[in-house]
Structure formats: C-alpha cells, structure tokens
Write an enzyme that holds these catalytic residues in place. Structure first.
Site, PDB file in Angstrom:
ATOM      1  N   SER A   1      -3.297  -0.471  15.161  1.00  0.00           N
ATOM      2  CA  SER A   1      -4.051   0.780  15.309  1.00  0.00           C
ATOM      3  C   SER A   1      -4.552   0.888  16.740  1.00  0.00           C
ATOM      4  O   SER A   1      -4.685  -0.121  17.439  1.00  0.00           O
ATOM      5  CB  SER A   1      -5.252   0.725  14.360  1.00  0.00           C
TER       6      SER A   1
ATOM      7  N   TYR B   1     -13.237  -3.667  11.516  1.00  0.00           N
ATOM      8  CA  TYR B   1     -11.931  -2.999  11.391  1.00  0.00           C
ATOM      9  C   TYR B   1     -11.091  -3.285  12.640  1.00  0.00           C
ATOM     10  O   TYR B   1      -9.922  -3.646  12.556  1.00  0.00           O
ATOM     11  CB  TYR B   1     -12.102  -1.491  11.197  1.00  0.00           C
TER      12      TYR B   1
ATOM     13  N   GLY C   1      -0.533   7.977   1.265  1.00  0.00           N
ATOM     14  CA  GLY C   1      -0.637   7.965   2.726  1.00  0.00           C
ATOM     15  C   GLY C   1       0.637   7.539   3.453  1.00  0.00           C
ATOM     16  O   GLY C   1       1.755   7.914   3.086  1.00  0.00           O
TER      17      GLY C   1
ATOM     18  N   GLY D   1       2.057   4.628   3.665  1.00  0.00           N
ATOM     19  CA  GLY D   1       2.920   3.750   2.890  1.00  0.00           C
ATOM     20  C   GLY D   1       3.849   4.544   1.977  1.00  0.00           C
ATOM     21  O   GLY D   1       5.052   4.251   1.888  1.00  0.00           O
TER      22      GLY D   1
ATOM     23  N   GLY E   1       0.832  -1.215   0.000  1.00  0.00           N
ATOM     24  CA  GLY E   1       0.000   0.000   0.000  1.00  0.00           C
ATOM     25  C   GLY E   1       0.855   1.249   0.000  1.00  0.00           C
ATOM     26  O   GLY E   1       0.611   2.193   0.746  1.00  0.00           O
ATOM     27  N   ALA E   2       1.851   1.266  -0.899  1.00  0.00           N
ATOM     28  CA  ALA E   2       2.860   2.344  -0.869  1.00  0.00           C
ATOM     29  C   ALA E   2       2.531   3.492  -1.804  1.00  0.00           C
ATOM     30  O   ALA E   2       3.335   4.411  -1.950  1.00  0.00           O
ATOM     31  CB  ALA E   2       4.231   1.764  -1.237  1.00  0.00           C
ATOM     32  N   ASN E   3       1.340   3.462  -2.433  1.00  0.00           N
ATOM     33  CA  ASN E   3       1.061   4.505  -3.421  1.00  0.00           C
ATOM     34  C   ASN E   3       0.535   5.799  -2.813  1.00  0.00           C
ATOM     35  O   ASN E   3       0.430   6.814  -3.503  1.00  0.00           O
ATOM     36  CB  ASN E   3       0.077   3.995  -4.488  1.00  0.00           C
TER      37      ASN E   3
HETATM   38  N1  LIG Z   1      -4.442   6.955   9.046  1.00  0.00           N
HETATM   39  C1  LIG Z   1      -4.623   6.600  10.302  1.00  0.00           C
HETATM   40  O1  LIG Z   1      -5.001   7.395  11.162  1.00  0.00           O
HETATM   41  C2  LIG Z   1      -4.365   5.176  10.716  1.00  0.00           C
HETATM   42  C3  LIG Z   1      -4.587   4.852  12.061  1.00  0.00           C
HETATM   43  C4  LIG Z   1      -4.306   3.565  12.491  1.00  0.00           C
HETATM   44  C5  LIG Z   1      -3.819   2.632  11.603  1.00  0.00           C
HETATM   45  N2  LIG Z   1      -3.637   2.965  10.297  1.00  0.00           N
HETATM   46  C6  LIG Z   1      -3.154   1.922   9.394  1.00  0.00           C
HETATM   47  O2  LIG Z   1      -2.138   2.431   8.566  1.00  0.00           O
HETATM   48  C7  LIG Z   1      -2.107   1.706   7.329  1.00  0.00           C
HETATM   49  C8  LIG Z   1      -2.001   2.660   6.165  1.00  0.00           C
HETATM   50  O3  LIG Z   1      -3.180   3.441   6.116  1.00  0.00           O
HETATM   51  P1  LIG Z   1      -3.242   4.931   5.558  1.00  0.00           P
HETATM   52  O4  LIG Z   1      -3.762   5.762   6.650  1.00  0.00           O
HETATM   53  O5  LIG Z   1      -1.996   5.301   4.872  1.00  0.00           O
HETATM   54  O6  LIG Z   1      -4.435   4.756   4.499  1.00  0.00           O
HETATM   55  P2  LIG Z   1      -4.556   5.110   2.944  1.00  0.00           P
HETATM   56  O7  LIG Z   1      -4.000   6.450   2.664  1.00  0.00           O
HETATM   57  O8  LIG Z   1      -5.984   4.837   2.604  1.00  0.00           O
HETATM   58  O9  LIG Z   1      -3.616   4.022   2.242  1.00  0.00           O
HETATM   59  C9  LIG Z   1      -3.970   2.669   2.280  1.00  0.00           C
HETATM   60  C10 LIG Z   1      -3.140   1.920   1.270  1.00  0.00           C
HETATM   61  O10 LIG Z   1      -3.506   0.534   1.304  1.00  0.00           O
HETATM   62  C11 LIG Z   1      -3.768   0.113  -0.024  1.00  0.00           C
HETATM   63  N3  LIG Z   1      -4.674  -1.020  -0.067  1.00  0.00           N
HETATM   64  C12 LIG Z   1      -5.954  -1.108   0.354  1.00  0.00           C
HETATM   65  N4  LIG Z   1      -6.460  -2.309   0.071  1.00  0.00           N
HETATM   66  C13 LIG Z   1      -5.478  -3.010  -0.544  1.00  0.00           C
HETATM   67  C14 LIG Z   1      -5.387  -4.302  -1.090  1.00  0.00           C
HETATM   68  N5  LIG Z   1      -6.443  -5.143  -1.113  1.00  0.00           N
HETATM   69  N6  LIG Z   1      -4.217  -4.705  -1.658  1.00  0.00           N
HETATM   70  C15 LIG Z   1      -3.161  -3.873  -1.676  1.00  0.00           C
HETATM   71  N7  LIG Z   1      -3.188  -2.625  -1.198  1.00  0.00           N
HETATM   72  C16 LIG Z   1      -4.343  -2.203  -0.635  1.00  0.00           C
HETATM   73  C17 LIG Z   1      -4.347   1.339  -0.687  1.00  0.00           C
HETATM   74  O11 LIG Z   1      -4.348   1.189  -2.095  1.00  0.00           O
HETATM   75  P3  LIG Z   1      -5.378   2.034  -3.036  1.00  0.00           P
HETATM   76  O12 LIG Z   1      -4.827   3.441  -3.079  1.00  0.00           O
HETATM   77  O13 LIG Z   1      -5.313   1.329  -4.339  1.00  0.00           O
HETATM   78  O14 LIG Z   1      -6.711   1.970  -2.366  1.00  0.00           O
HETATM   79  C18 LIG Z   1      -3.380   2.384  -0.171  1.00  0.00           C
HETATM   80  O15 LIG Z   1      -2.178   2.309  -0.899  1.00  0.00           O
HETATM   81  C19 LIG Z   1      -3.355   0.833   7.338  1.00  0.00           C
HETATM   82  O16 LIG Z   1      -3.003  -0.486   7.686  1.00  0.00           O
HETATM   83  C20 LIG Z   1      -4.209   1.429   8.430  1.00  0.00           C
HETATM   84  O17 LIG Z   1      -5.067   0.483   9.036  1.00  0.00           O
HETATM   85  C21 LIG Z   1      -3.894   4.211   9.833  1.00  0.00           C
END
Ligand SMILES: NC(=O)c1ccc[n+]([C@@H]2O[C@H](COP(=O)([O-])OP(=O)(O)OC[C@H]3O[C@@H](n4cnc5c(N)ncnc54)[C@H](OP(=O)(O)O)[C@@H]3O)[C@@H](O)[C@H]2O)c1
Length: 298
Positions: free
Chosen positions: A149, A174, A24, A26, A20-22
């Site tokens: 989380s 979740y 946020g 990642g 998920g490196a594209n």
């Molecule tokens: N942001 C927060 O406050 C927060 C808090 C606690 C934990 N986290 C955790 O941090 C991690 C990163 O989240 P983020 O906040 O950076 O969210 P994000 O910006 O929505 O990024 C999520 C990434 O995961 C990818 N992804 C989703 N489903 C996938 C799949 N089936 N196969 C491969 N890639 C997939 C997305 O790809 P697409 O762009 O193609 O959808 C995107 O690259 C997650 O595990 C999340 O649970 C985040």
C-alpha cells in the site's frame, strides 16, 4: 502503452489462490483470473460470503472454475489447515495472491497473540506462503503476489514493540503491516533467486480504491472514498499485472501510474528506501519464522 487485462494470455490449466476473495479487490482479482480460464480458490474466512462471491462470479462467467476454502489469516491453526487441505487436493499452485487485509480496526490481538493487522495482513500470509512453497516451486512459472500500500510509508518495522503493546496507533500499525508485506515480497524474491528457484515474488498496491477496507474510517472520510478512490475493478489491475504481466520480473512492485500512484493504469512503481533495507528484511524474516513457527528458505 499501459497494461490491460486483454494482454494477459489464457490461463487454462493453471490454479490460483486469492485470499480475501469474497469482496473488493480480491473478488475482482478472482473474477478476472477465472475469466482467463484459471481455476480459482477463494480463500475466505467466512464460507457463506465465499459462496456468495462464487455465485456472483458464476453469474458473470457460467463456465468459471471456482472453489471455496476456509482461511482465517488471523489464526495460524487455520492457515495450517488451509495449506494441508489445499495441498491434499491440488498438485500445482501457479499463483498465490496474498490479498486479504484489514485497516485501522480498534486494538485487538489475534488468537496467537499478535496485533490484529500484523496478524491478518502480514504474519498469516508469511506462514501461508511458507507452507505452500513446495507446491509453488514444483509449478513452472509460479508467482507470489503480496499486496502492499501507499501506507507502507506510514511506518517502518517497530522491532522493539511489533505488537503495539505500549500504546496502539492504528494508522502506524496498518503502515507497519503493509511495510512488512512489501519487505517480505522483496526478501522472498532474493531468497528464491539465491536457491535458483523459478518462482517469482512480486508486490502490488491498488492506489486508493473504494472498498470495504475503509469500514473503520470516520464516516465523513469513508463517504468520500468513492469520490477519490478508483473502482475495485481498476484497483485490482496492479495485482493482475503483477500476477500475469509478461514483462514482470521477480522483485517488481506494481501500482497505478497517476496522481502520485493513487489511481490509473497499472505500471511498475518504486518504493521507499527503508523497504529496500536488506539487513532489516533479514531480521523481519527471522522474527516472522519465530512468531509463526513456519521456517523456509533460511
Ligand atoms: N482499498 C484500498 O484503497 C487499498 C489501498 C492499499 C492497499 N489495499 C490492500 O488491498 C487488499 C484488499 O483490500 P480491499 O480494499 O479489497 O478491502 P476489503 O474490501 O475490505 O476486502 C478485504 C478482504 O480481506 C478479508 N479478510 C480480512 N481479514 C481476514 C482474515 N483474518 N482472514 C481472511 N480474510 C480476511 C476480508 O474478509 P471479510 O469480508 O470476511 O471481512 C475481505 O475479503 C488489502 O491487503 C489492503 O491492505 C487496499
């Protein structure tokens, strides 16, 4: 003194996968790893988005070593194909960053019949880790970082209905998936230690970070995310600390230090008692092997 990325040493010659490196967290994790000299594989479900992320990294770091490889964690077939392609090309894997995730989408099942959050956030990463473990174990100093989380407090494992077939609660689903990621990180470390492996398993959480993860929130709530949440760059720091910190030990959990772990510099943090339940962790491992068909360290 708090950990900062400046404390991390050069990573030249090392190889990392960030799922998920594209976008946020990642993308920010990949950018910082590349900045340290690491070769970074952007493991993304959409290759066009991955290419755009690679271009963004190269714009900031023209000499960065970045590759894109397709991975849909909601598909065990895709996870297997990714692991095969990666292992055919690379002779080492220093850092596996299990970052990708989705939060509170409408109910759906993955192509393997799993509730979508359990599939993408947890089961896909379980299988990926198992398939890449031989490469990790032959790489000195390797680490697996699993993203959990604060939401791990929202639910334990619902072993009698893991897939929410009887009434979907998106928040609990979740919470269950992130609880599973944390339990897995701890159990993986116990199993690695038992076999004398040098690979470390650690966990991290970003607190509250303003990213695309809130896309399924009610609009009013997602509008407030940038106000309450820290930036994605800051949110990536606990992951980077877990991956690169010199004082990190297997089984550590890293998160932000301020406002009840919602924001701030990365430190080692604790997690709830249930996440340390070793009998439940063993049960989760067995169930995960059965569901994914990937067995390791058992
Ligand atoms: N942001 C927060 O406050 C927060 C808090 C606690 C934990 N986290 C955790 O941090 C991690 C990163 O989240 P983020 O906040 O950076 O969210 P994000 O910006 O929505 O990024 C999520 C990434 O995961 C990818 N992804 C989703 N489903 C996938 C799949 N089936 N196969 C491969 N890639 C997939 C997305 O790809 P697409 O762009 O193609 O959808 C995107 O690259 C997650 O595990 C999340 O649970 C985040």
């Amino acid at each position: 003194m708090s950990w900062t990325i400046d404390q991390a040493g050069k990573q030249d010659g090392r190889v990392a996968i960030v799922t998920g490196a594209n976008i946020g967290l990642g993308l920010n994790t990949a950018l910082q790893l590349a900045g340290k000299g690491c070769r970074v594989v952007l493991a993304c479900r959409n290759l066009d988005k991955a290419a755009a992320a690679k271009a963004e990294i190269l714009q900031q770091l023209p000499k960065a070593k970045v590759e894109c490889l397709q991975l849909d964690l909601g598909s065990l077939k895709s996870v297997r194909a990714f692991a095969e392609k990666f292992s055919a090309k690379h002779k080492r894997l220093d850092l596996l960053i299990n970052n990708a995730g989705i939060m509170m989408p409408p109910y759906s099942l993955s192509e393997d019949g799993f509730e979508s959050q359990l599939a993408a956030n947890y089961l896909g990463h379980f299988a990926l880790t198992g398939l890449l473990l031989p490469l990790l174990e032959q790489t000195p100093g390797s680490r697996v970082v699993s993203l959990s989380s604060l939401a791990h407090n929202w639910s334990g494992m619902r072993f009698d209905d893991l897939q929410f077939s009887k009434g979907y609660n998106k928040r609990k689903a979740y919470g269950q998936s992130k609880f599973a990621c944390l339990m897995f990180a701890y159990e993986l470390n116990r199993r690695l230690q038992k076999t004398g492996s040098k690979t470390l398993s650690v966990a991290a959480h970003p607190g509250v970070s303003a990213t695309n993860l809130a896309q399924h929130f009610p609009r009013i709530l997602s509008a407030f995310m940038p106000v309450f949440g820290q930036s994605a760059a800051d949110g990536a720091l606990p992951t980077l600390y877990a991956a690169l910190g010199e004082d990190i030990q297997g089984g550590d959990y890293c998160g932000p230090k301020n406002l009840q772990q919602m924001r701030g510099a990365p430190v080692k943090v604790g997690s709830n008692r249930a996440s340390r339940d070793e009998a439940a962790a063993k049960k989760l491992w067995t169930v995960s092997e059965e569901l994914t068909g990937v067995s390791f360290l058992s």
